[in-house]
Design a protein around this motif. Structure first.
Motif, PDB file in Angstrom:
ATOM      1  N   GLY A  97       0.890  -1.148   0.212  1.00  0.00           N
ATOM      2  CA  GLY A  97      -0.111  -0.183  -0.031  1.00  0.00           C
ATOM      3  C   GLY A  97       0.958   1.133   0.137  1.00  0.00           C
ATOM      4  N   LEU A  98       0.665   2.270  -0.897  1.00  0.00           N
ATOM      5  CA  LEU A  98       1.305   3.342  -0.815  1.00  0.00           C
ATOM      6  C   LEU A  98       0.366   4.657  -0.670  1.00  0.00           C
ATOM      7  CD1 LEU A  98       4.062   4.616  -1.645  1.00  0.00           C
ATOM      8  CD2 LEU A  98       3.475   4.773  -3.962  1.00  0.00           C
ATOM      9  N   VAL A  99       0.498   5.212   0.547  1.00  0.00           N
ATOM     10  CA  VAL A  99      -0.389   6.220   1.037  1.00  0.00           C
ATOM     11  C   VAL A  99       0.192   7.778   1.101  1.00  0.00           C
ATOM     12  CG1 VAL A  99      -1.950   4.740   2.191  1.00  0.00           C
ATOM     13  CG2 VAL A  99      -0.213   5.730   3.548  1.00  0.00           C
TER      14      VAL A  99
ATOM     15  N   THR B 120      -3.280   4.656  -2.466  1.00  0.00           N
ATOM     16  CA  THR B 120      -4.561   5.444  -2.137  1.00  0.00           C
ATOM     17  C   THR B 120      -4.217   6.669  -1.111  1.00  0.00           C
ATOM     18  OG1 THR B 120      -6.605   4.651  -0.969  1.00  0.00           O
ATOM     19  CG2 THR B 120      -4.839   3.823  -0.179  1.00  0.00           C
ATOM     20  N   HIS B 121      -5.317   7.131  -0.693  1.00  0.00           N
ATOM     21  CA  HIS B 121      -5.261   8.251   0.357  1.00  0.00           C
ATOM     22  C   HIS B 121      -5.859   8.074   1.712  1.00  0.00           C
ATOM     23  CE1 HIS B 121      -8.578   9.779  -1.750  1.00  0.00           C
ATOM     24  NE2 HIS B 121      -8.904  10.176  -0.717  1.00  0.00           N
TER      25      HIS B 121
ATOM     26  N   THR C 279       4.284   5.127   3.523  1.00  0.00           N
ATOM     27  CA  THR C 279       3.854   6.458   3.262  1.00  0.00           C
ATOM     28  C   THR C 279       4.772   7.358   2.509  1.00  0.00           C
ATOM     29  OG1 THR C 279       4.836   7.129   5.449  1.00  0.00           O
ATOM     30  CG2 THR C 279       2.608   6.397   5.568  1.00  0.00           C
ATOM     31  N   MET C 280       4.238   8.354   1.646  1.00  0.00           N
ATOM     32  CA  MET C 280       4.904   9.429   1.035  1.00  0.00           C
ATOM     33  C   MET C 280       4.728  10.699   1.444  1.00  0.00           C
ATOM     34  SD  MET C 280       5.101   8.194  -3.151  1.00  0.00           S
ATOM     35  CE  MET C 280       6.287   9.520  -3.489  1.00  0.00           C
ATOM     36  N   TYR C 281       5.662  11.397   1.413  1.00  0.00           N
ATOM     37  CA  TYR C 281       5.552  13.030   1.766  1.00  0.00           C
ATOM     38  C   TYR C 281       6.343  13.553   0.850  1.00  0.00           C
ATOM     39  CZ  TYR C 281       5.172  17.545   4.224  1.00  0.00           C
ATOM     40  OH  TYR C 281       4.757  18.631   4.462  1.00  0.00           O
ATOM     41  N   MET C 282       5.853  14.592  -0.179  1.00  0.00           N
ATOM     42  CA  MET C 282       6.611  15.539  -0.807  1.00  0.00           C
ATOM     43  C   MET C 282       7.667  14.563  -1.861  1.00  0.00           C
ATOM     44  SD  MET C 282       7.417  18.937   0.782  1.00  0.00           S
ATOM     45  CE  MET C 282       7.894  19.556  -0.724  1.00  0.00           C
ATOM     46  N   GLY C 283       7.120  13.563  -2.516  1.00  0.00           N
ATOM     47  CA  GLY C 283       8.121  12.911  -3.350  1.00  0.00           C
ATOM     48  C   GLY C 283       9.108  11.730  -2.655  1.00  0.00           C
ATOM     49  N   GLU C 284       8.948  11.616  -1.154  1.00  0.00           N
ATOM     50  CA  GLU C 284       9.741  10.874  -0.594  1.00  0.00           C
ATOM     51  C   GLU C 284       9.079   9.804   0.180  1.00  0.00           C
ATOM     52  OE1 GLU C 284      13.692  13.543   0.193  1.00  0.00           O
ATOM     53  OE2 GLU C 284      12.287  13.335   2.021  1.00  0.00           O
TER      54      GLU C 284
ATOM     55  N   PRO D  45       6.431  11.181  12.458  1.00  0.00           N
ATOM     56  CA  PRO D  45       5.523  12.104  13.066  1.00  0.00           C
ATOM     57  C   PRO D  45       4.641  12.321  12.057  1.00  0.00           C
ATOM     58  CG  PRO D  45       7.546  12.930  13.416  1.00  0.00           C
ATOM     59  CD  PRO D  45       7.848  11.849  12.659  1.00  0.00           C
ATOM     60  N   TYR D  46       4.813  12.171  10.727  1.00  0.00           N
ATOM     61  CA  TYR D  46       3.751  12.160   9.752  1.00  0.00           C
ATOM     62  C   TYR D  46       2.686  11.076   9.529  1.00  0.00           C
ATOM     63  CZ  TYR D  46       1.629  12.943   5.017  1.00  0.00           C
ATOM     64  OH  TYR D  46       0.955  12.980   3.648  1.00  0.00           O
ATOM     65  N   THR D  47       3.190   9.905   9.773  1.00  0.00           N
ATOM     66  CA  THR D  47       2.248   8.824   9.917  1.00  0.00           C
ATOM     67  C   THR D  47       1.470   8.686  10.953  1.00  0.00           C
ATOM     68  OG1 THR D  47       4.330   7.460   8.802  1.00  0.00           O
ATOM     69  CG2 THR D  47       2.500   6.096   9.876  1.00  0.00           C
ATOM     70  N   ILE D  48       2.192   9.089  12.286  1.00  0.00           N
ATOM     71  CA  ILE D  48       1.233   9.377  13.516  1.00  0.00           C
ATOM     72  C   ILE D  48       0.233  10.302  13.234  1.00  0.00           C
ATOM     73  CG2 ILE D  48       1.366  10.129  15.857  1.00  0.00           C
ATOM     74  CD1 ILE D  48       4.632   9.089  15.864  1.00  0.00           C
TER      75      ILE D  48
END
Length: 324
Positions: free
Chosen positions: A49-51, A216-217, A231-236, A253-256
């Motif tokens: 899964g890529l969220v 998915t989001h 989890t992805m954030y700004m291309g990473e 922290p982003y996943t949390i």
């Protein structure tokens, strides 16, 4: 679940930058860093899964892997072969082994073709079958996805959104692929229909021995279909772990923050949401250091200066964070 054996696809240091041009000579003045140095793998029989938020680069990753768009840098290996070096017949075979289910079931089907023609298009292009045999394959696929073989001569406008997505799934299955990329396959559907499509994908994975990259989001959706989640954030990629570990012990922290916003299906339980401050930074000029530090509630001075690498904290649990 299928037994997970060898690595089916491996993505290494993948980058995709889109140029920003100006003037009549289309001079490049800057770059949109849509995908910036990501690495992951998917094993045979596994669902990854890529969220992430809209605009984080999830769909761009899928299109680069499929070679619908060319990469800026990096490598993708499919069963040991370098995908970006494939040409001619070898590239043709690769396209047969990897298919995609698009987000919008309304725009992804050609309204001028019958359902049978849509599903049979790839079968004819790859010269798998013709005539009566081709029609039998298509009719069997329609029944495999929960539709009637009698729908063969009908057109997309005669079907609901859920039925159209079943047709799109049948089209993806028509070439007997090894990997299917599911790009937000249920986000445009009603909740009750979402459950039916997710159950169908799970059933087909088992029957056809498939692997999925499930984009998915929606964290409540990805939990039920994935073996591992990233989890992805700004291309990473910020974090990647087994599904059970991802939900029970999130570290970034982003996943949390993402999980804190996920509803709990129990009215007696309450979860304290974490509200991220500020907007998503620009992919044209990403912040220095950790890209999440501008919104992170626990960021320190080191986070603003030094770029964190994706490192393994526990077995199979990787995190891109200085503070973990």
């Amino acid at each position: 679940m299928n037994t997970m054996n060898h690595t089916l696809i491996e993505v290494k240091d993948l980058k995709k930058y889109f140029p920003i041009t100006r003037g009549i000579l289309s001079r490049v003045i800057n770059w949109v860093k849509a995908v910036d140095n990501i690495s992951f793998h998917i094993r045979s029989g596994e669902t990854l899964g890529l969220v992430g938020e809209s605009g984080c680069g999830k769909t761009t990753v899928s299109r680069v892997i499929l070679r619908l768009i060319e990469p800026t840098a990096g490598d993708v290996y499919f069963e040991g072969e370098d995908v970006f070096k494939l040409r001619g017949d070898r590239l043709r075979k690769f396209r047969k082994d990897m298919q995609i289910i698009f987000q919008d079931p309304y725009s992804s089907l050609n309204p001028r073709l019958s359902v049978g023609s849509i599903i049979a298009e790839g079968i004819g292009a790859h010269k798998i079958a013709r005539g009566k045999v081709k029609r039998e394959i298509v009719e069997n696929l329609l029944e495999d996805v929960g539709l009637s073989a009698s729908f063969y001569n009908r057109y997309p406008h005669e079907f609901s959104g859920g039925q159209r997505q079943r047709i799109a799934i049948a089209r993806a299955l028509s070439l007997n692929p090894k990997l299917i990329i599911c790009d937000e396959p249920v986000s445009a559907l009603d909740v009750s229909i979402q459950a039916q499509i997710l159950n169908l994908l799970t059933k087909l994975k088992r029957e056809f021995q498939l692997s999925y990259l499930f984009i998915t989001h929606d964290l409540s959706v990805v939990e039920h279909v994935s073996d591992r989640i990233a989890t992805m954030y700004m291309g990473e990629i910020s974090e990647i772990a087994d599904t059970k570990e991802f939900y029970s012990n999130p570290l970034h922290p982003y996943t949390i923050a993402l999980l804190s916003a996920n509803p709990v299906p129990d009215p007696r339980k309450r979860r304290k949401g974490i509200l991220l401050k500020g907007d998503l930074p620009s992919s044209i000029d990403p912040p220095p250091g950790c890209r999440f530090h501008t919104r992170c509630p626990v960021a320190e001075e080191k986070c603003r200066i030094e770029w964190p690498v994706l490192r393994e904290i526990f077995h199979g649990h990787m995190v891109r964070c200085h503070l973990v």
